[in-house]
Design an enzyme around this catalytic site. Structure first.
Site, PDB file in Angstrom:
ATOM      1  N   ASN A 166       2.935  38.824  38.968  1.00 23.68           N
ATOM      2  CA  ASN A 166       2.925  37.570  39.990  1.00 23.68           C
ATOM      3  C   ASN A 166       2.540  36.301  39.293  1.00 23.68           C
ATOM      4  OD1 ASN A 166       3.857  37.068  43.003  1.00 23.68           O
ATOM      5  ND2 ASN A 166       1.539  36.301  42.930  1.00 23.68           N
ATOM      6  N   LYS A 167       2.717  35.163  40.061  1.00 21.87           N
ATOM      7  CA  LYS A 167       2.421  33.786  39.594  1.00 21.87           C
ATOM      8  C   LYS A 167       1.042  34.007  38.908  1.00 21.87           C
ATOM      9  CE  LYS A 167       4.579  30.906  39.588  1.00 21.87           C
ATOM     10  NZ  LYS A 167       5.548  31.048  38.662  1.00 21.87           N
ATOM     11  N   ASP A 210       6.488  39.431  41.369  1.00 21.71           N
ATOM     12  CA  ASP A 210       7.988  39.263  40.842  1.00 21.71           C
ATOM     13  C   ASP A 210       8.364  40.490  40.148  1.00 21.71           C
ATOM     14  OD1 ASP A 210       6.421  36.308  40.969  1.00 21.71           O
ATOM     15  OD2 ASP A 210       8.600  36.049  40.578  1.00 21.71           O
TER      16      ASP A 210
HETATM   17  C1  LIG Z   1       7.801  36.725  46.441  1.00 18.35           C
HETATM   18  S1  LIG Z   1       8.571  35.808  45.590  1.00 18.35           S
HETATM   19  C2  LIG Z   1       7.616  34.648  45.147  1.00 18.35           C
HETATM   20  C3  LIG Z   1       7.088  34.684  43.979  1.00 18.35           C
HETATM   21  O1  LIG Z   1       7.780  33.981  43.137  1.00 18.35           O
HETATM   22  C4  LIG Z   1       7.063  32.819  42.584  1.00 18.35           C
HETATM   23  O2  LIG Z   1       7.393  32.687  41.311  1.00 18.35           O
HETATM   24  P1  LIG Z   1       8.073  31.155  41.056  1.00 18.35           P
HETATM   25  O3  LIG Z   1       7.723  30.176  41.883  1.00 18.35           O
HETATM   26  O4  LIG Z   1       7.926  31.005  39.651  1.00 18.35           O
HETATM   27  O5  LIG Z   1       9.588  31.661  41.213  1.00 18.35           O
HETATM   28  C5  LIG Z   1       5.521  33.428  42.547  1.00 18.35           C
HETATM   29  O6  LIG Z   1       5.374  34.344  41.502  1.00 18.35           O
HETATM   30  C6  LIG Z   1       5.703  34.204  44.079  1.00 18.35           C
HETATM   31  O7  LIG Z   1       4.924  34.948  44.190  1.00 18.35           O
END
Ligand SMILES: CSC[C@H]1O[C@H](OP(=O)(O)O)[C@H](O)[C@@H]1O
Length: 380
Positions: A263-264, A253
């Site tokens: 990241n998540k 992110d």
């Molecule tokens: C490669 S973008 C996907 C990235 O975004 C997700 O977060 P969210 O679902 O909260 O928008 C997650 O961090 C993914 O890796």
């Protein structure tokens, strides 16, 4: 290891509905989104007629995933412009909707800059709105192209690191077509390997608390026909210990200038496990996710989300009783810690795969060099 995985089907697009599209019905332009909070049970469209609606869709994760947030943010600025709302107010609200994914601000500021430049040049608000829309459409196209190039580079890296094919890849959260103008980031690499017969299995972390893995990645994997297996986040360690993971592929992110990766939440523990078990930990992200203005991981703002996402679960067929609109799984009043992301230091990252090149080892200098190959790498 038990070989339970989805029935192989043909390689279909993850949904019959585009993830995001601009439409111009007689009553005025709209941004149509696939509501990702309703997947996998329902493919429901969300029609946004103004920026506040889009801000709420971003905050509720109806639209989500770093690259797609950038595309949606840019279209949101265009929507405000064509409908005569204050473009700067709309841009500020959209950019602030979620703080961690830098792509959101990148997309918003690019469309805002295009609008401002045309307004200064021509003084024509209609032309300025068209300029913002053109910037959004370009970002949409560019992301689709970047996704394809990342898939190629990522697959070549897997083949280099894991000669002989039959890759068993673990992934976290969702990084497929649902986060992209194309086929995604990390998931697009797994999909490319599957299409040439070099993906033996995709291990899919369910990704608590919002279950992007269980709800979205499993959904995309099933429709692709690849062999995949869902697991609880806390089962990942036992897979590494059993020697069942050949590589970790995740998205990002925000990547700081020193290569630290937000990241998540749950990504950092995977990086530690990967290092302990000598497994490559590969981040796949477009250069728009690299933020040269964020020096290091400690400088990344990690979004803290509402506690009820942890203390409640939602099941549409079950009446809800919790204050957050869900079914309590903890005593009412339970406080919860719910960071949406975590940060992995660069020394635990084997490689960062971008559409402009692969950074490995991860150093600030190597990252800056790869990003410099891109035409537009900073917030416009
Ligand atoms: C490669 S973008 C996907 C990235 O975004 C997700 O977060 P969210 O679902 O909260 O928008 C997650 O961090 C993914 O890796």
């Amino acid at each position: 290891m038990a070989d339970q995985h989805a029935q192989s089907g043909e390689d279909k697009r993850p949904t019959e509905i585009p993830v995001i599209r601009w439409e111009e019905p007689p009553e005025g332009p709209v941004l149509v989104l696939l509501d990702q909070t309703r997947l996998p049970a329902e493919e429901v469209e969300l029609v946004c007629t103004d920026a506040p609606m889009l801000v709420e869709a971003i905050r509720s994760l109806a639209v989500r995933g770093a690259p797609l947030l950038g595309i949606a943010g840019a279209y949101g600025v265009a929507l405000a412009a064509v409908r005569g709302f204050d473009v700067d107010d709309a841009a500020d609200a959209l950019a602030a909707a979620r703080p961690t994914a830098v792509n959101l601000a990148v997309g918003v500021r690019r469309a805002q800059a295009a609008h401002r430049a045309e307004l200064a040049r021509s003084g024509d608000t209609d032309k300025a709105a068209e300029a913002a829309l053109a910037a959004a459409r370009k970002l949409h196209r560019d992301d689709a192209e970047a996704s394809a190039r990342m898939a190629e580079r990522g697959m070549a890296l897997l083949d280099e690191l894991l000669p002989g094919g039959g890759h068993r890849v673990l992934t976290h959260c969702n990084t497929g077509s649902l986060v992209s103008g194309g086929e995604g980031t990390a998931f697009a690499v797994a999909l490319a390997a599957h299409r040439v017969g070099r993906l033996r299995r995709l291990w899919v972390d369910e990704t608590r608390p919002l279950l992007q893995g269980a709800r979205l990645t499993a959904y995309e994997a099933a429709r692709s026909g690849m062999a995949y297996t869902l697991l609880t986040d806390n089962a990942a360690g036992s897979l590494f210990a059993a020697g069942e993971v050949d590589a970790v592929l995740i998205g990002a992110d925000r990547i700081a200038a020193d290569g630290a990766v937000a990241n998540k939440v749950g990504s950092y523990p995977l990086a530690v496990l990967a290092r302990y078990h000598h497994v490559p930990f590969i981040v796949v992200a477009p250069v728009t996710t690299v933020d040269p203005d964020t020096p290091d991981g400690a400088s990344i703002e990690v979004e803290q989300r509402a506690g009820f996402e942890v203390t409640e679960v939602t099941a549409p067929q079950v009446p809800v009783t919790g204050p957050g609109g869900g079914i309590p799984v903890a005593p009412l009043g339970t406080q919860a810690y719910n960071p949406a992301f975590d940060v992995t230091p660069p020394e635990l990252v084997t490689a960062i795969v971008t559409e402009e090149g692969v950074v490995s080892p991860v150093t600030a200098e190597a990252l800056a060099e790869v990003c410099a190959r891109s035409r537009e790498v900073t917030i416009g």
